[in-house]
Scaffold this active site. Structure first.
Site, PDB file in Angstrom:
ATOM      1  N   GLY A   1     -16.775 -39.125  16.235  1.00  0.00           N
ATOM      2  CA  GLY A   1     -16.292 -39.571  14.933  1.00  0.00           C
ATOM      3  C   GLY A   1     -17.479 -39.871  14.045  1.00  0.00           C
TER       4      GLY A   1
ATOM      5  CB  CYS B   1     -20.298 -38.156  20.196  1.00  0.00           C
ATOM      6  SG  CYS B   1     -21.438 -38.379  18.832  1.00  0.00           S
ATOM      7  CE1 TYR B   2     -17.403 -44.852  15.829  1.00  0.00           C
ATOM      8  CE2 TYR B   2     -15.391 -44.565  17.103  1.00  0.00           C
ATOM      9  CZ  TYR B   2     -16.135 -45.273  16.181  1.00  0.00           C
ATOM     10  OH  TYR B   2     -15.616 -46.418  15.625  1.00  0.00           O
TER      11      TYR B   2
ATOM     12  CG  HIS C   1     -20.414 -33.229  20.569  1.00  0.00           C
ATOM     13  ND1 HIS C   1     -19.200 -33.735  20.169  1.00  0.00           N
ATOM     14  CD2 HIS C   1     -21.348 -33.882  19.843  1.00  0.00           C
ATOM     15  CE1 HIS C   1     -19.383 -34.651  19.230  1.00  0.00           C
ATOM     16  NE2 HIS C   1     -20.677 -34.767  19.010  1.00  0.00           N
TER      17      HIS C   1
ATOM     18  CD  GLU D   1     -16.888 -31.728  22.055  1.00  0.00           C
ATOM     19  OE1 GLU D   1     -17.447 -32.098  23.109  1.00  0.00           O
ATOM     20  OE2 GLU D   1     -16.923 -32.404  21.006  1.00  0.00           O
TER      21      GLU D   1
ATOM     22  CB  SER E   1       4.239 -14.843   6.973  1.00  0.00           C
ATOM     23  OG  SER E   1       3.441 -14.823   8.139  1.00  0.00           O
ATOM     24  N   GLY E   2       4.323 -11.819   8.361  1.00  0.00           N
ATOM     25  CA  GLY E   2       3.415 -10.715   8.666  1.00  0.00           C
ATOM     26  C   GLY E   2       2.224 -11.192   9.471  1.00  0.00           C
ATOM     27  N   GLY E   3       2.040 -12.493   9.567  1.00  0.00           N
ATOM     28  CA  GLY E   3       0.932 -13.045  10.349  1.00  0.00           C
ATOM     29  C   GLY E   3       1.280 -13.074  11.836  1.00  0.00           C
ATOM     30  CB  VAL E   4      -0.879 -13.557  14.839  1.00  0.00           C
ATOM     31  CG1 VAL E   4      -0.662 -13.760  16.322  1.00  0.00           C
ATOM     32  CG2 VAL E   4      -1.785 -12.361  14.600  1.00  0.00           C
ATOM     33  CG  ASP E   5       0.520 -18.427  13.872  1.00  0.00           C
ATOM     34  OD1 ASP E   5      -0.116 -17.949  14.825  1.00  0.00           O
ATOM     35  OD2 ASP E   5       0.026 -19.188  13.019  1.00  0.00           O
ATOM     36  CB  SER E   6       5.919 -15.709  11.365  1.00  0.00           C
ATOM     37  OG  SER E   6       5.303 -14.636  10.728  1.00  0.00           O
TER      38      SER E   6
ATOM     39  CE  LYS F   1      -3.675 -17.253  14.378  1.00  0.00           C
ATOM     40  NZ  LYS F   1      -2.823 -17.596  13.224  1.00  0.00           N
TER      41      LYS F   1
END
Ligand code: XMP
Length: 511
Positions: A54, A81-82, A168, A170, A222-227, A366
């Site tokens: 943070g 870290c924080y 970090h 990650e 929408s044409g995107g990957v998710d939908s 994603k």
């Protein structure tokens, strides 16, 4: 199923931590530090807790903190870290501003063979970003690593199985970061790696079948990957009771509307309702130059058209939304500030009556959505497509959007994609690459004639999570080919430039 809580203190890598954990097949959730209590955490049955980094100093009285009771909840903890400094402070140690801060790559030397560092060489490079540091260990803790500047780069309380690291693990710049997280999950928390996409898919399809038994579901494609992945998932669950409305706002990439329609027809034999609304959107966007206003208009208009079409689609019981986990966290679950209004969440239609909403992807990242898509049978080339923003090319045309500008941008973007795909092997392709039509005109010369035309900017980025990115080092020869083709093949373009900014300070999209 075992699960980890990522307790968010405002760090930029909160989602990345959760993704790394899930990549190790353990389910992880991100919650803001002020959204849960120790009691909630105990009730949820988390097998381990990770405290994120943070931007604050734990010595600032107004900085985010947590009940010290967390340390005695009997759940293993890793502070990063924080989070590391907060653990020290809550447990009675001391944190002070170091003589020098450490930012970027930094050597770490292990000083005690704790479980967290099992199998890791005695020295390794880590990514650091801090000014404060732990200067006195709390009771029960021992130091486990140091750097040239700080004595306690890591600490461990073997009794309560609590550890902290100043660096970090990650981020990919930290060597052995994955091994460190793996040691925490399996050696310290003793968890089972049981988060699997196949199980998720089967379980979700069964749940959707039960919930949507005999009901009609409406989905805005929408044409995107998710939908698209959501459409495939729902189609598997409810078949023809899924009504997909694809509002083509005319701001999609060249030929993309047809690609979407064909992918669903050819792969699943599924029919979608396609609405050609290009003219409506162009009219609504006339004279609008301000980026946020463009986004709002498109978001609202999308919903209105979707609503009108949905009314024609007959009785609807449920509305499906392609919300994914980063949308959930970024829209209030986490602490990061809003930089741009993404219109995937929140823009619900008001005039359609439905019993409820289904958002089966809301726990997925994603890369997990793509994996699900692949397992559902969507063609690889389709699932692997680069992300594309909801407002489409509108946020890649600086200034007013006109039909003529759209045509220029679609062609330039298609050339860039074609050339990159032809020149670079698949793994070397940038994570996102596209053309932008800037609002700058410049002078050129063609034949013996003076020309005065558009400037196209090329953008290509490498990133893990789109929260930060660096510009891709595309070979000059490839850039030269793209530039040559754009200026030769598209009338009215005199100049092509390459965007060499990273995020931050820039964002991926220009607007
Ligand atoms: P920025 O420009 O915020 O983009 O650095 C990060 C990623 O998000 C995509 N993006 C959007 N996606 N709706 C979306 O679905 C939006 O309004 C939107 N704006 C940006 C962008 O393409 C990049 O992948």
């Amino acid at each position: 199923m075992d699960k980890i809580l990522v307790l968010d203190f405002g760090g930029q890598y909160n989602l990345l931590i959760a993704r790394r954990v899930r990549n190790l097949n353990v389910y992880a959730e991100v919650k803001s530090y002020d959204a849960v209590t120790v009691e909630d955490i105990k009730k949820e049955g988390y097998g381990g807790i990770i405290l994120t980094g943070g931007p604050n100093s734990v010595n600032d009285p107004a900085s985010p903190t947590f009940s010290p009771g967390l340390l005695d909840a009997g759940i293993p903890i890793l502070g990063i870290c924080y989070g590391h400094q907060l653990l020290a402070k809550l447990a009675g140690g001391a944190v002070s501003a170091g003589a020098v801060g450490e930012y970027g790559s930094c050597g770490v030397e292990i000083t005690a063979p704790i479980d967290l560092f099992d199998g890791i060489p005695a020295t390794f490079n880590s990514f650091m970003s801090h000014h404060d540091c732990v200067t006195a260990l709390p009771e029960g803790f021992r130091g486990a690593a140091r750097t040239a500047n700080i004595e306690y780069a890591a600490m461990f309380d073997p009794e309560r199985r609590i550890c902290g690291v100043q660096f970090h693990p990650e981020v990919t710049h930290t060597e052995f970061g994955t091994e460190i997280l793996r040691n925490f999950l399996f050696k310290i928390c003793g968890l089972t790696a049981d988060w699997r996409m196949d199980d998720f898919m089967e379980k979700t399809i069964t749940e959707l079948r039960e919930k949507l038994d005999g009901r009609n579901v409406l989905l805005g494609l929408s044409g995107g990957v998710d939908s698209s992945v959501l459409a495939a998932l729902l189609y598997k669950a409810v078949g023809d009771r899924l009504r997909c409305v694809f509002v083509d706002h005319g701001l999609l990439r060249k030929d993309e509307g047809d690609l979407v329609e064909k992918a669903f027809m050819n792969t699943f034999g599924m029919s979608i309702i396609r609405v050609d609304a290009a003219k409506i959107f162009l009219d609504r966007l006339k004279g609008v130059t301000e980026p946020e206003k463009k986004r709002k208009i498109i978001g609202e208009e999308f919903i209105r058209i979707f609503e009108a079409e949905a009314m024609k689609a007959g009785e609807i019981d449920y509305l499906a939304q392609g919300t994914i986990y980063p949308d959930v966290v970024e829209s209030g679950g986490g602490k990061a500030s809003v930089i741009k209004s993404h219109h995937n969440v929140g823009g619900l239609p008001v005039n359609i009556k439905f019993k409820g909403i289904v958002e089966p992807l809301r726990t997925l990242f994603k890369d997990e959505v793509r994996e699900l898509g692949r397992r559902l049978g969507l063609p690889d080339q389709y699932v692997k497509r680069q992300p594309f923003p909801g407002p489409g090319l509108a946020v890649r045309i600086i200034g007013e959007i006109t039909g003529a500008k759209l045509k220029v941008l679609k062609e330039a973007d298609a050339i860039m994609r074609e050339e990159l795909i032809a020149s670079l092997p698949d793994p070397a392709l940038p994570d996102q690459y596209f053309a932008v039509l800037t609002d700058t005109r410049s002078v050129g010369v063609m034949g013996d004639e003076r020309t005065y035309g558009y400037t196209i900017a090329l953008r290509a980025v490498d990133t893990d999570d789109f929260m930060t990115c660096s510009f891709t080092r595309i070979p000059y020869e490839v850039l030269e080919r793209v530039s040559g083709r754009i200026t030769n093949e598209i009338k009215g373009v005199t100049r092509v430039v390459y965007d060499v900014t990273s995020k931050p300070p820039a964002t991926v999209e220009w607007e």
